[in-house]
Design an enzyme around this catalytic site. Sequence first.
Site, PDB file in Angstrom:
ATOM      1  N   ILE A  22       0.819  -1.251   0.004  1.00 42.28           N
ATOM      2  CA  ILE A  22       0.041  -0.024  -0.108  1.00 42.28           C
ATOM      3  C   ILE A  22       1.070   1.198  -0.003  1.00 42.28           C
ATOM      4  CG2 ILE A  22      -0.403   0.374   2.419  1.00 42.28           C
ATOM      5  CD1 ILE A  22      -3.204   0.517   1.942  1.00 42.28           C
ATOM      6  N   HIS A  73       5.831 -12.077   5.733  1.00 42.31           N
ATOM      7  CA  HIS A  73       5.668 -11.796   4.349  1.00 42.31           C
ATOM      8  C   HIS A  73       6.850 -11.507   3.812  1.00 42.31           C
ATOM      9  CE1 HIS A  73       5.365  -8.235   7.110  1.00 42.31           C
ATOM     10  NE2 HIS A  73       5.765  -7.531   6.432  1.00 42.31           N
ATOM     11  N   HIS A 122       8.648  -9.306   1.107  1.00 42.29           N
ATOM     12  CA  HIS A 122       8.859  -8.149   0.184  1.00 42.29           C
ATOM     13  C   HIS A 122       9.653  -8.490  -0.969  1.00 42.29           C
ATOM     14  CE1 HIS A 122       7.763  -4.865   3.540  1.00 42.29           C
ATOM     15  NE2 HIS A 122       8.409  -5.941   4.112  1.00 42.29           N
ATOM     16  N   GLY A 129      12.496  -4.840  12.258  1.00 45.30           N
ATOM     17  CA  GLY A 129      11.748  -3.681  11.906  1.00 45.30           C
ATOM     18  C   GLY A 129      10.306  -4.188  11.338  1.00 45.30           C
TER      19      GLY A 129
HETATM   20  P1  5GP Z   1       6.884  -4.815   7.608  1.00 46.58           P
HETATM   21  O1  5GP Z   1       7.454  -3.629   7.978  1.00 46.58           O
HETATM   22  O2  5GP Z   1       6.229  -5.563   8.583  1.00 46.58           O
HETATM   23  O3  5GP Z   1       8.231  -5.673   6.911  1.00 46.58           O
HETATM   24  O4  5GP Z   1       6.042  -4.468   6.263  1.00 46.58           O
HETATM   25  C1  5GP Z   1       4.786  -4.187   6.393  1.00 46.58           C
HETATM   26  C2  5GP Z   1       4.316  -3.765   5.082  1.00 46.58           C
HETATM   27  O5  5GP Z   1       2.963  -3.586   4.955  1.00 46.58           O
HETATM   28  C3  5GP Z   1       4.837  -2.278   4.898  1.00 46.58           C
HETATM   29  O6  5GP Z   1       5.551  -2.028   3.661  1.00 46.58           O
HETATM   30  C4  5GP Z   1       3.328  -1.514   4.474  1.00 46.58           C
HETATM   31  O7  5GP Z   1       3.528  -0.451   3.681  1.00 46.58           O
HETATM   32  C5  5GP Z   1       2.524  -2.850   4.248  1.00 46.58           C
HETATM   33  N1  5GP Z   1       1.312  -2.681   4.402  1.00 46.58           N
HETATM   34  C6  5GP Z   1       0.488  -2.232   5.721  1.00 46.58           C
HETATM   35  N2  5GP Z   1      -0.842  -2.312   5.642  1.00 46.58           N
HETATM   36  C7  5GP Z   1      -1.157  -2.615   4.558  1.00 46.58           C
HETATM   37  C8  5GP Z   1      -2.380  -2.669   3.855  1.00 46.58           C
HETATM   38  O8  5GP Z   1      -3.540  -2.471   4.306  1.00 46.58           O
HETATM   39  N3  5GP Z   1      -2.425  -3.034   2.622  1.00 46.58           N
HETATM   40  C9  5GP Z   1      -1.311  -3.374   1.766  1.00 46.58           C
HETATM   41  N4  5GP Z   1      -1.431  -3.480   0.810  1.00 46.58           N
HETATM   42  N5  5GP Z   1      -0.099  -3.021   2.473  1.00 46.58           N
HETATM   43  C10 5GP Z   1       0.107  -2.772   3.887  1.00 46.58           C
END
Ligand code: 5GP
Length: 114
Positions: free
Chosen positions: A31, A99, A101, A92
């Site tokens: 997002i 997930h 990336h 982080g």
């Molecule tokens: P983390 O910091 O946990 O590795 O990454 C979480 C990712 O999820 C972030 O890059 C953030 O932009 C994405 N994200 C958070 N909420 C949402 C959402 O509701 N929809 C989508 N498509 N991505 C999300």
Amino acid sequence: MTDCLFCKIAAGEIPADIVYQDDQMVAFKDIAPKASVHILLIPRKHIVSLAELEPGDSGLIGEMLLKTQQIAAEAGLKEGYRVIANSGDGGGQEVPHLHFHILGDVRDDNWVGF
Ligand code: 5GP
Ligand code: ZN
């Protein structure tokens, strides 16, 4: 898990721009993209992070990493891509559902990226 953002996306309860899905995994656009292509690949199974993986998850994780090839190709990433899994507070991680990336066009970025 009922109160998990990414479980809800996998279940279709929260909308997302899905680019790939099968019975084991779902891939959708981040997002808040940190690169021109930024896709998140999640297992349908609620696993918090790499740190919570169990031996029985090895096949699933292998299938997911293999699937990054197809997802990257379909996103047009002919020159390569980066896969990142932030794990836990120290890594982080913000969303507590495993997930990967998948990022493209990051050559001008630094190694950590974000
Ligand atoms: P983390 O910091 O946990 O590795 O990454 C979480 C990712 O999820 C972030 O890059 C953030 O932009 C994405 N994200 C958070 N909420 C949402 C959402 O509701 N929809 C989508 N498509 N991505 C999300
Ligand atoms: Zn979940």
